[in-house]
Design a protein around this motif. Structure first.
Motif, PDB file in Angstrom:
ATOM      1  N   LEU A 169       4.258  -2.169   0.035  1.00 18.53           N
ATOM      2  CA  LEU A 169       5.628  -1.773   0.340  1.00 18.53           C
ATOM      3  C   LEU A 169       5.919  -0.453  -0.357  1.00 18.53           C
ATOM      4  O   LEU A 169       5.484  -0.245  -1.492  1.00 18.53           O
ATOM      5  CB  LEU A 169       6.636  -2.808  -0.171  1.00 18.53           C
ATOM      6  N   ARG A 170       6.655   0.390   0.313  1.00 19.76           N
ATOM      7  CA  ARG A 170       7.161   1.614  -0.324  1.00 19.76           C
ATOM      8  C   ARG A 170       8.680   1.527  -0.233  1.00 19.76           C
ATOM      9  O   ARG A 170       9.247   1.495   0.861  1.00 19.76           O
ATOM     10  CB  ARG A 170       6.635   2.854   0.380  1.00 19.76           C
ATOM     11  N   ILE A 171       9.303   1.490  -1.405  1.00 19.55           N
ATOM     12  CA  ILE A 171      10.755   1.319  -1.481  1.00 19.55           C
ATOM     13  C   ILE A 171      11.350   2.663  -1.894  1.00 19.55           C
ATOM     14  O   ILE A 171      11.010   3.206  -2.942  1.00 19.55           O
ATOM     15  CB  ILE A 171      11.111   0.232  -2.516  1.00 19.55           C
ATOM     16  N   THR A 172      12.227   3.187  -1.059  1.00 17.34           N
ATOM     17  CA  THR A 172      12.827   4.499  -1.329  1.00 17.34           C
ATOM     18  C   THR A 172      14.352   4.396  -1.236  1.00 17.34           C
ATOM     19  O   THR A 172      14.895   3.364  -0.867  1.00 17.34           O
ATOM     20  CB  THR A 172      12.324   5.554  -0.322  1.00 17.34           C
ATOM     21  N   GLU A 173      14.985   5.496  -1.552  1.00 16.08           N
ATOM     22  CA  GLU A 173      16.439   5.632  -1.478  1.00 16.08           C
ATOM     23  C   GLU A 173      17.164   4.597  -2.337  1.00 16.08           C
ATOM     24  O   GLU A 173      18.140   3.983  -1.916  1.00 16.08           O
ATOM     25  CB  GLU A 173      16.919   5.577  -0.021  1.00 16.08           C
ATOM     26  N   ILE A 174      16.672   4.418  -3.558  1.00 15.74           N
ATOM     27  CA  ILE A 174      17.321   3.562  -4.539  1.00 15.74           C
ATOM     28  C   ILE A 174      18.035   4.503  -5.502  1.00 15.74           C
ATOM     29  O   ILE A 174      17.422   5.439  -6.024  1.00 15.74           O
ATOM     30  CB  ILE A 174      16.306   2.709  -5.321  1.00 15.74           C
ATOM     31  N   GLU A 175      19.299   4.248  -5.741  1.00 13.09           N
ATOM     32  CA  GLU A 175      20.075   5.141  -6.590  1.00 13.09           C
ATOM     33  C   GLU A 175      19.451   5.276  -7.979  1.00 13.09           C
ATOM     34  O   GLU A 175      19.153   4.285  -8.640  1.00 13.09           O
ATOM     35  CB  GLU A 175      21.504   4.623  -6.720  1.00 13.09           C
ATOM     36  N   SER A 176      19.222   6.495  -8.404  1.00 14.22           N
ATOM     37  CA  SER A 176      18.697   6.853  -9.724  1.00 14.22           C
ATOM     38  C   SER A 176      17.305   6.290 -10.013  1.00 14.22           C
ATOM     39  O   SER A 176      16.944   6.100 -11.169  1.00 14.22           O
ATOM     40  CB  SER A 176      19.656   6.407 -10.837  1.00 14.22           C
ATOM     41  N   LEU A 177      16.532   6.017  -8.974  1.00 16.26           N
ATOM     42  CA  LEU A 177      15.144   5.593  -9.147  1.00 16.26           C
ATOM     43  C   LEU A 177      14.261   6.373  -8.188  1.00 16.26           C
ATOM     44  O   LEU A 177      14.644   6.641  -7.054  1.00 16.26           O
ATOM     45  CB  LEU A 177      14.968   4.099  -8.859  1.00 16.26           C
ATOM     46  N   ASP A 178      13.064   6.682  -8.656  1.00 17.62           N
ATOM     47  CA  ASP A 178      12.073   7.306  -7.787  1.00 17.62           C
ATOM     48  C   ASP A 178      11.525   6.238  -6.838  1.00 17.62           C
ATOM     49  O   ASP A 178      11.726   5.037  -7.057  1.00 17.62           O
ATOM     50  CB  ASP A 178      10.946   7.894  -8.639  1.00 17.62           C
ATOM     51  N   PRO A 179      10.797   6.658  -5.802  1.00 12.61           N
ATOM     52  CA  PRO A 179      10.197   5.672  -4.895  1.00 12.61           C
ATOM     53  C   PRO A 179       9.295   4.689  -5.655  1.00 12.61           C
ATOM     54  O   PRO A 179       8.622   5.063  -6.613  1.00 12.61           O
ATOM     55  CB  PRO A 179       9.386   6.524  -3.928  1.00 12.61           C
ATOM     56  N   ILE A 180       9.305   3.459  -5.189  1.00 11.98           N
ATOM     57  CA  ILE A 180       8.514   2.385  -5.802  1.00 11.98           C
ATOM     58  C   ILE A 180       7.481   1.934  -4.779  1.00 11.98           C
ATOM     59  O   ILE A 180       7.807   1.707  -3.608  1.00 11.98           O
ATOM     60  CB  ILE A 180       9.407   1.185  -6.186  1.00 11.98           C
ATOM     61  N   THR A 181       6.244   1.804  -5.231  1.00 13.50           N
ATOM     62  CA  THR A 181       5.189   1.261  -4.386  1.00 13.50           C
ATOM     63  C   THR A 181       4.803  -0.096  -4.949  1.00 13.50           C
ATOM     64  O   THR A 181       4.605  -0.240  -6.160  1.00 13.50           O
ATOM     65  CB  THR A 181       3.955   2.191  -4.364  1.00 13.50           C
ATOM     66  N   VAL A 182       4.677  -1.086  -4.052  1.00 12.86           N
ATOM     67  CA  VAL A 182       4.354  -2.449  -4.465  1.00 12.86           C
ATOM     68  C   VAL A 182       3.166  -2.938  -3.656  1.00 12.86           C
ATOM     69  O   VAL A 182       3.138  -2.798  -2.430  1.00 12.86           O
ATOM     70  CB  VAL A 182       5.550  -3.400  -4.226  1.00 12.86           C
ATOM     71  N   PHE A 183       2.176  -3.493  -4.351  1.00 10.99           N
ATOM     72  CA  PHE A 183       1.037  -4.144  -3.714  1.00 10.99           C
ATOM     73  C   PHE A 183       1.097  -5.626  -4.050  1.00 10.99           C
ATOM     74  O   PHE A 183       1.123  -5.990  -5.229  1.00 10.99           O
ATOM     75  CB  PHE A 183      -0.299  -3.574  -4.213  1.00 10.99           C
ATOM     76  N   LEU A 184       1.124  -6.463  -3.030  1.00 10.86           N
ATOM     77  CA  LEU A 184       1.118  -7.915  -3.209  1.00 10.86           C
ATOM     78  C   LEU A 184      -0.160  -8.459  -2.595  1.00 10.86           C
ATOM     79  O   LEU A 184      -0.516  -8.088  -1.473  1.00 10.86           O
ATOM     80  CB  LEU A 184       2.290  -8.565  -2.485  1.00 10.86           C
ATOM     81  N   GLU A 185      -0.800  -9.356  -3.317  1.00  9.32           N
ATOM     82  CA  GLU A 185      -2.003  -9.976  -2.770  1.00  9.32           C
ATOM     83  C   GLU A 185      -2.019 -11.453  -3.133  1.00  9.32           C
ATOM     84  O   GLU A 185      -2.054 -11.817  -4.304  1.00  9.32           O
ATOM     85  CB  GLU A 185      -3.254  -9.284  -3.305  1.00  9.32           C
ATOM     86  N   ASP A 186      -1.956 -12.292  -2.097  1.00  6.77           N
ATOM     87  CA  ASP A 186      -2.120 -13.731  -2.278  1.00  6.77           C
ATOM     88  C   ASP A 186      -3.605 -14.027  -2.092  1.00  6.77           C
ATOM     89  O   ASP A 186      -4.144 -13.841  -0.997  1.00  6.77           O
ATOM     90  CB  ASP A 186      -1.294 -14.500  -1.241  1.00  6.77           C
ATOM     91  N   TYR A 187      -4.275 -14.457  -3.154  1.00  4.56           N
ATOM     92  CA  TYR A 187      -5.714 -14.757  -3.069  1.00  4.56           C
ATOM     93  C   TYR A 187      -5.943 -16.058  -2.312  1.00  4.56           C
ATOM     94  O   TYR A 187      -6.630 -16.093  -1.308  1.00  4.56           O
ATOM     95  CB  TYR A 187      -6.332 -14.845  -4.466  1.00  4.56           C
ATOM     96  N   VAL A 188      -5.387 -17.121  -2.820  1.00  5.83           N
ATOM     97  CA  VAL A 188      -5.365 -18.431  -2.167  1.00  5.83           C
ATOM     98  C   VAL A 188      -3.998 -19.017  -2.462  1.00  5.83           C
ATOM     99  O   VAL A 188      -3.224 -18.438  -3.222  1.00  5.83           O
ATOM    100  CB  VAL A 188      -6.492 -19.375  -2.697  1.00  5.83           C
ATOM    101  N   ALA A 189      -3.712 -20.172  -1.903  1.00  2.00           N
ATOM    102  CA  ALA A 189      -2.397 -20.785  -2.125  1.00  2.00           C
ATOM    103  C   ALA A 189      -2.128 -20.938  -3.622  1.00  2.00           C
ATOM    104  O   ALA A 189      -2.922 -21.521  -4.352  1.00  2.00           O
ATOM    105  CB  ALA A 189      -2.325 -22.132  -1.437  1.00  2.00           C
ATOM    106  N   GLY A 190      -1.018 -20.342  -4.075  1.00  3.22           N
ATOM    107  CA  GLY A 190      -0.619 -20.478  -5.475  1.00  3.22           C
ATOM    108  C   GLY A 190      -1.251 -19.486  -6.433  1.00  3.22           C
ATOM    109  O   GLY A 190      -0.991 -19.540  -7.626  1.00  3.22           O
ATOM    110  N   LYS A 191      -2.081 -18.575  -5.945  1.00  6.83           N
ATOM    111  CA  LYS A 191      -2.710 -17.569  -6.806  1.00  6.83           C
ATOM    112  C   LYS A 191      -2.497 -16.194  -6.194  1.00  6.83           C
ATOM    113  O   LYS A 191      -2.787 -15.979  -5.016  1.00  6.83           O
ATOM    114  CB  LYS A 191      -4.210 -17.823  -6.959  1.00  6.83           C
ATOM    115  N   GLY A 192      -2.005 -15.269  -7.016  1.00  3.79           N
ATOM    116  CA  GLY A 192      -1.756 -13.945  -6.481  1.00  3.79           C
ATOM    117  C   GLY A 192      -1.522 -12.906  -7.553  1.00  3.79           C
ATOM    118  O   GLY A 192      -1.363 -13.213  -8.734  1.00  3.79           O
ATOM    119  N   LYS A 193      -1.529 -11.659  -7.107  1.00  2.65           N
ATOM    120  CA  LYS A 193      -1.387 -10.522  -8.008  1.00  2.65           C
ATOM    121  C   LYS A 193      -0.398  -9.540  -7.407  1.00  2.65           C
ATOM    122  O   LYS A 193      -0.323  -9.369  -6.197  1.00  2.65           O
ATOM    123  CB  LYS A 193      -2.751  -9.849  -8.181  1.00  2.65           C
ATOM    124  N   ILE A 194       0.359  -8.884  -8.296  1.00  6.40           N
ATOM    125  CA  ILE A 194       1.290  -7.833  -7.866  1.00  6.40           C
ATOM    126  C   ILE A 194       1.050  -6.594  -8.715  1.00  6.40           C
ATOM    127  O   ILE A 194       0.758  -6.695  -9.913  1.00  6.40           O
ATOM    128  CB  ILE A 194       2.758  -8.300  -7.971  1.00  6.40           C
TER     129      ILE A 194
END
Length: 183
Positions: free
Chosen positions: A11-36
């Motif tokens: 995800l690329r999140i932009t146009e947030i007041e007083s914040l630079d753009p935010i990039t988010v990587f989400l990965e669900d490995y298996v059910a109940g396990k994941g990394k951000i």
């Protein structure tokens, strides 16, 4: 060597007041396990959860920001000394002590003139204040400042990451990546 390929959501999140753009990587490995991984203005924070009980997006949205920050940035200090408030409190105490004739005019003047108390306060709260006085140093040594603790405030880094985490939580909901129960 074992190589696995997976699918991650970016995800690329932009146009947030007083914040630079935010990039988010989400990965669900298996059910109940994941990394951000969250990145904003060249800084990044990541966390892995191995026992969530749900999809990562649902889990992330359901958690409070303090828990998430503790996982994303475990070394980050939440609080820092607030020496501006401490200076004001010390000046008030000095005026009271002078009005009660507990300290001399010279010592009051010298203490009132201290602009930065940070160099006179130790990290150990049980140690006394270091003496900032040159003229009235003997008189200062007789005073008891044990009841005066330095107030704390939330660090700017912690406040900054709180705003980022809350923005990511809102974006996950707006992007439709969470179930209706999590939102």
């Amino acid at each position: 060597m074992k190589i696995e390929q997976s699918t991650a959501i970016k995800l690329r999140i932009t146009e947030i007041e007083s914040l630079d753009p935010i990039t988010v990587f989400l990965e669900d490995y298996v059910a109940g396990k994941g990394k951000i991984v969250i990145e904003c203005y060249g800084k990044s924070w990541s966390a892995y959860w191995g026992g969530m009980g749900s999809k990562l997006a649902d889990f992330f949205v359901s958690c409070n920001h303090e828990y998430l920050i503790n996982n994303l940035a475990p070394q980050m200090d939440k609080y820092e000394p607030d020496f501006d408030t401490f200076k004001d409190e010390m000046r008030q105490k000095i005026c009271e002590m002078r009005a009660d004739s507990y300290i001399s005019k010279d010592l009051a003047r010298e203490l009132y003139g201290v602009e930065d108390w940070s160099q006179y306060v130790t990290a150990n709260p049980y140690e006394p204040l270091r003496n900032p006085c040159f003229i009235c140093s003997d008189e200062f040594e007789e005073l008891d400042f044990d009841v005066f603790d330095v107030p704390e405030r939330i660090t700017t880094d912690y406040h900054y990451l709180t705003r980022i985490v809350k923005s990511v939580q809102n974006a996950l909901v707006e992007a439709g990546l969470t179930s209706k129960e999590a939102a």
